[in-house]
Motif scaffolding. Structure first.
Motif, mmCIF file in Angstrom:
data_model
loop_
_atom_site.group_PDB
_atom_site.id
_atom_site.type_symbol
_atom_site.label_atom_id
_atom_site.label_comp_id
_atom_site.label_asym_id
_atom_site.label_seq_id
_atom_site.Cartn_x
_atom_site.Cartn_y
_atom_site.Cartn_z
ATOM 1 N N GLY A 1 0.839 -1.191 0.000
ATOM 2 C CA GLY A 1 0.000 0.000 0.000
ATOM 3 C C GLY A 1 0.872 1.237 0.000
ATOM 4 O O GLY A 1 1.734 1.410 -0.867
ATOM 5 N N ASN A 2 0.682 2.106 0.993
ATOM 6 C CA ASN A 2 1.490 3.320 1.106
ATOM 7 C C ASN A 2 2.767 3.104 1.904
ATOM 8 O O ASN A 2 3.615 3.989 1.972
ATOM 9 C CB ASN A 2 0.679 4.448 1.757
ATOM 10 C CG ASN A 2 -0.447 4.923 0.867
ATOM 11 O OD1 ASN A 2 -0.359 4.861 -0.353
ATOM 12 N ND2 ASN A 2 -1.523 5.391 1.476
ATOM 13 N N SER A 3 2.884 1.943 2.526
ATOM 14 C CA SER A 3 4.070 1.641 3.327
ATOM 15 C C SER A 3 5.128 0.991 2.444
ATOM 16 O O SER A 3 4.844 0.045 1.699
ATOM 17 C CB SER A 3 3.706 0.712 4.485
ATOM 18 O OG SER A 3 4.846 0.385 5.243
ATOM 19 N N ILE A 4 6.345 1.518 2.533
ATOM 20 C CA ILE A 4 7.424 1.058 1.661
ATOM 21 C C ILE A 4 8.614 0.647 2.523
ATOM 22 O O ILE A 4 8.971 1.345 3.479
ATOM 23 C CB ILE A 4 7.854 2.176 0.687
ATOM 24 C CG1 ILE A 4 6.658 2.594 -0.179
ATOM 25 C CG2 ILE A 4 9.012 1.734 -0.188
ATOM 26 C CD1 ILE A 4 6.914 3.836 -0.998
ATOM 27 N N THR A 5 9.211 -0.489 2.186
ATOM 28 C CA THR A 5 10.406 -0.960 2.885
ATOM 29 C C THR A 5 11.594 -0.911 1.941
ATOM 30 O O THR A 5 11.545 -1.476 0.840
ATOM 31 C CB THR A 5 10.212 -2.402 3.394
ATOM 32 O OG1 THR A 5 9.088 -2.448 4.272
ATOM 33 C CG2 THR A 5 11.453 -2.873 4.154
ATOM 34 N N PHE A 6 12.637 -0.228 2.357
ATOM 35 C CA PHE A 6 13.909 -0.222 1.640
ATOM 36 C C PHE A 6 14.712 -1.389 2.209
ATOM 37 O O PHE A 6 15.164 -1.337 3.351
ATOM 38 C CB PHE A 6 14.618 1.115 1.850
ATOM 39 C CG PHE A 6 15.908 1.269 1.107
ATOM 40 C CD1 PHE A 6 16.074 0.748 -0.172
ATOM 41 C CD2 PHE A 6 16.977 1.943 1.680
ATOM 42 C CE1 PHE A 6 17.262 0.896 -0.857
ATOM 43 C CE2 PHE A 6 18.175 2.107 0.995
ATOM 44 C CZ PHE A 6 18.313 1.577 -0.272
ATOM 45 N N LEU A 7 14.848 -2.455 1.440
ATOM 46 C CA LEU A 7 15.364 -3.716 1.961
ATOM 47 C C LEU A 7 16.789 -3.601 2.492
ATOM 48 O O LEU A 7 17.202 -4.403 3.331
ATOM 49 C CB LEU A 7 15.276 -4.800 0.882
ATOM 50 C CG LEU A 7 13.845 -5.130 0.420
ATOM 51 C CD1 LEU A 7 13.852 -6.215 -0.646
ATOM 52 C CD2 LEU A 7 12.973 -5.527 1.600
ATOM 53 N N GLU A 8 17.533 -2.616 2.030
ATOM 54 C CA GLU A 8 18.886 -2.424 2.558
ATOM 55 C C GLU A 8 18.859 -1.810 3.951
ATOM 56 O O GLU A 8 19.834 -1.930 4.708
ATOM 57 C CB GLU A 8 19.708 -1.538 1.616
ATOM 58 C CG GLU A 8 19.975 -2.164 0.252
ATOM 59 C CD GLU A 8 20.821 -1.258 -0.630
ATOM 60 O OE1 GLU A 8 21.401 -0.282 -0.096
ATOM 61 O OE2 GLU A 8 20.897 -1.521 -1.843
ATOM 62 N N LYS A 9 17.759 -1.140 4.300
ATOM 63 C CA LYS A 9 17.609 -0.538 5.622
ATOM 64 C C LYS A 9 16.179 -0.782 6.116
ATOM 65 O O LYS A 9 15.348 0.125 6.139
ATOM 66 C CB LYS A 9 17.901 0.969 5.570
ATOM 67 C CG LYS A 9 19.351 1.306 5.252
ATOM 68 C CD LYS A 9 19.584 2.813 5.303
ATOM 69 C CE LYS A 9 21.038 3.144 5.058
ATOM 70 N NZ LYS A 9 21.319 4.608 5.125
ATOM 71 N N PRO A 10 15.874 -2.012 6.506
ATOM 72 C CA PRO A 10 14.493 -2.354 6.864
ATOM 73 C C PRO A 10 13.954 -1.591 8.074
ATOM 74 O O PRO A 10 12.736 -1.514 8.256
ATOM 75 C CB PRO A 10 14.567 -3.855 7.136
ATOM 76 C CG PRO A 10 16.004 -4.136 7.431
ATOM 77 C CD PRO A 10 16.787 -3.159 6.617
ATOM 78 N N GLU A 11 14.825 -1.027 8.901
ATOM 79 C CA GLU A 11 14.361 -0.279 10.072
ATOM 80 C C GLU A 11 13.919 1.132 9.716
ATOM 81 O O GLU A 11 13.293 1.814 10.521
ATOM 82 C CB GLU A 11 15.481 -0.216 11.121
ATOM 83 C CG GLU A 11 15.844 -1.572 11.706
ATOM 84 C CD GLU A 11 16.985 -1.450 12.704
ATOM 85 O OE1 GLU A 11 16.705 -1.206 13.893
ATOM 86 O OE2 GLU A 11 18.144 -1.590 12.287
#
Length: 694
Positions: free
Chosen positions: A543-553
């Motif tokens: 949805g509107n939430s995005i995870t940058f896999l290199e910096k999941p936090e």
């Protein structure tokens, strides 16, 4: 001339231009209660007075107030009436005095001036009475606005300056000084979320249960406490589904309706399907992307127009009359749009008529009628309005009707720089002309709160210079609690979507791993810059939430600039810094029929888009990154580059700018001679500027 006057004249003709005689004075209080004038506060604050009385500490004579306040000499008074489903319902007159904003700076004689700070002793005494608000000490500006409030008070509070805290502090002041009891205070906001938050914060601060609600909640309460108490609310989704179903059925079964729909779509679709659409066995081209897009656009436009018709209490016949008088060169298209909308309007109305229901757009109109006919009576002595810049004319009419029934002190907090909801009916004139609209009820004062804790000096200066280019807005000079030199703005550039995606990724890699990040677009489609270019799977979108896999936090969200209002994050990436129809500013033309229902467009170029860009700029606490399309930059980006903050564009070059429309110029080759070049405007065909090269 405002839309209410237009509607009035469209429906009532010449008779609408005659002034209305003042009605009989309404009682100042309910039966059995004495009129209270009260004592002035240290700042000269007046308590509500009965109609015809003068505030004891007013600095100028006040005109006599009655149920229909008398307009001052020299200004034209017009009655206002809008056609309702049950007959003609008169509403209070609305005489906005500066209807064409932005051509020149308004003279000081027509502009409220901010009040000075109160003296140190008064501020210290008030601070001891109010105490800390939400564990923080109120600023001198906030204390001055609270203690120095007049009968009509406008508090202009910039982004991040503590608007809600000021409202909570004002309520604490009213309660702690005994000026009001909890049941005599009403707080109004524009969304349920903000109203609930306001209620919780007031309760935590004061321990009192203060009524804090949306305008629609108030409207529902008014309607349900009257003779129409049992009317159910018709869910907006249900009504919208009825509109869509009616549209789809007519498109599939009615040849005239189908031909009309194609006529209202872009020319190439009409030419492609018009002949076949005349056949009874025609099948809708549901696999044609363009058809689906424009069919949905027609439905969405119809929904918006129907909602605005209900909000303005005008039906299809009233719209036809309005179009005949004021449609101008768009009269023909408007008439066709009304033919398309009429059966959809009937389907919408049937949703609530069958069950005697009430819809949200019409709720405030019904509430006004209940107040004016005496079916509902209030006991409020203080009414506070948050985000006042979002006020629409129906909401203004409801507050005015309540005041005509029984007067109260009005305390409004907002920011004209953040007025961005004209498409939903908000009218910036209601804040710019605040004093002219409420002066009949007594003294008016304006205060400014200019200390922001959200962002730092460089962004304050750049965003302020940018938004104050519009001369109709109030001049404000925000300042930060942190005066250290900072670098809160940076331009990132790329000539292709791939290049812009790459620079975003590179910048994310440099940010703290637990940073909060907001990706902003002008439209939802701007998210495609991330999802459409992520060929290596660097991001996961939910949805509107995005995870940058290199910096999941790292917390990353995407939203449109409109949705971001009121929010703040550490870092903001403004994804859409390009020109074009869906650029920033957007140049998508408004449906002319809708324009008849909305407040007038301001004369200053892209005035509301400028304010929206300002809102986007001021969502960050640490830094904003402008993601610039270097082949077709936004005209706002040119303005930042040339006039405001050129130092943020290191390594990001811009093409020449069109002197006619402000769009980018692009190098072109002549058809017959590939060795001959010229610069053409990227705004073609709307702009045909050409610059020949040697």
């Amino acid at each position: 001339m405002g839309i209410w006057q237009l509607i009035q004249q469209a429906l009532l003709g010449k008779a609408a231009e005659r002034p209305v005689a003042a009605q009989s004075p309404a009682p100042a209080v309910q039966a059995g209660k004495a009129v209270q004038t009260g004592k002035a506060s240290q700042a000269g604050k007046a308590r509500p007075t009965a109609p015809g009385q003068r505030s004891q500490n007013s600095t100028k004579p006040q005109p006599q107030r009655s149920a229909q306040p008398v307009k001052p000499a020299g200004r034209q008074t017009q009655a206002t009436a809008r056609q309702s489903h049950g007959g003609d319902t008169p509403l209070p007159s609305l005489d906005l005095v500066g209807r064409h904003y932005g051509t020149t700076k308004r003279s000081n004689s027509r502009r409220l001036e901010p009040q000075p700070l109160l003296d140190a002793a008064t501020i210290a005494n008030a601070r001891s009475i109010i105490g800390n608000v939400e564990k923080n000490e109120l600023s001198d500006e906030q204390i001055s606005a609270i203690v120095g409030a007049a009968h009509n008070t406008l508090v202009l509070a910039g982004a991040g300056t503590g608007k809600t805290t000021t409202i909570v502090g004002y309520i604490a002041w009213l309660l702690n000084t005994g000026k009001a009891q909890p049941n005599e205070i009403l707080v109004l906001s524009f969304t349920r979320k903000s109203a609930d938050e306001m209620s919780a914060r007031i309760q935590a601060q004061t321990g009192a249960a203060i009524r804090a609600c949306t305008f629609h909640s108030l409207g529902l309460e008014i309607c349900r406490s009257s003779t129409i108490a049992n009317r159910p609310i018709i869910d907006e989704n249900v009504a919208n589904k009825a509109i869509k179903a009616a549209f789809d059925q007519l498109l599939a079964t009615s040849i005239p309706y189908r031909l009309l729909a194609f006529k209202l779509m872009p020319k190439h679709l009409g030419e492609k399907y018009a002949a076949a659409a005349r056949l009874e066995n025609f099948r809708l081209p549901v696999k044609d992307y363009d058809f689906n897009q424009y069919a949905q656009h027609l439905v969405d436009t119809a929904k918006t127009i129907i909602q605005q018709m209900r909000s303005n209490n005008i039906n299809v016949d009233g719209m036809r009359a309005l179009n005949r008088r004021y449609g101008g060169k768009h009269t023909g298209r408007n008439a066709e749009m009304l033919d398309l909308i009429e059966p959809l309007y009937r389907a919408y109305a049937e949703c609530f008529r069958a069950n005697n229901g009430i819809d949200f757009p019409g709720m405030i109109v019904d509430a006004i009628q209940c107040v004016k006919t005496g079916k509902y009576r209030h006991e409020y002595r203080y009414v506070l309005i948050d985000e006042y810049q979002d006020m629409s004319r129906p909401r203004y009419a409801l507050i005015r009707a309540l005041r005509e029934q029984r007067d109260f002190s009005l305390f409004c907090v907002g920011d004209d720089w953040q007025s961005i909801y004209r498409f939903a009916g908000s009218d910036i004139g209601l804040i710019l002309d605040f004093d002219k609209l409420w002066e009949q009820w007594g003294e008016t004062r304006m205060f400014q709160i200019t200390t922001t804790r959200r962002f730092r000096t460089s962004l304050i200066e750049a965003s302020g210079d940018f938004v104050m280019a519009d001369p109709s807005l109030y001049v404000k000079h925000l300042h930060s609690t942190n005066e250290k030199k900072d670098y809160s703005l940076k331009a990132l550039g790329g000539k292709t979507p791939e290049e812009r995606f790459t620079v975003i990724v590179e910048q994310l890699r440099k940010l703290p791993k637990k940073a909060s990040v907001l990706l902003l677009g002008r439209y939802r489609s701007d998210l495609n810059l991330i999802t459409g270019q992520d060929r290596e799977g660097l991001f996961r979108c939910d949805g509107n939430s995005i995870t940058f896999l290199e910096k999941p936090e790292m917390t990353i969200e995407f939203m449109t600039a409109h949705k971001s209002k009121g929010l703040q994050r550490d870092f903001v990436f403004l994804l859409c810094c390009s020109g074009g129809l869906k650029g920033f500013p957007s140049t998508i033309p408004e449906e002319p029929l809708l324009g008849l229902l909305l407040p007038e467009v301001e004369r200053y170029p892209h005035a509301e888009e400028r304010r929206l860009f300002y809102v986007a700029m001021t969502r960050c606490k640490k830094k904003i990154f402008f993601v610039v399309d270097q082949t077709r930059p936004s005209r706002f980006i040119y303005e930042l580059h040339d006039r405001i903050c050129p130092n943020i564009f290191r390594g990001v070059s811009l093409p020449p700018q069109c002197p006619m429309c402000g769009s980018a110029l692009a190098e072109r080759h002549t058809r017959n001679n590939p060795n001959s070049t010229f610069y053409g405007c990227t705004g073609y065909p709307f702009c045909t500027y050409v610059k020949h090269t040697r």
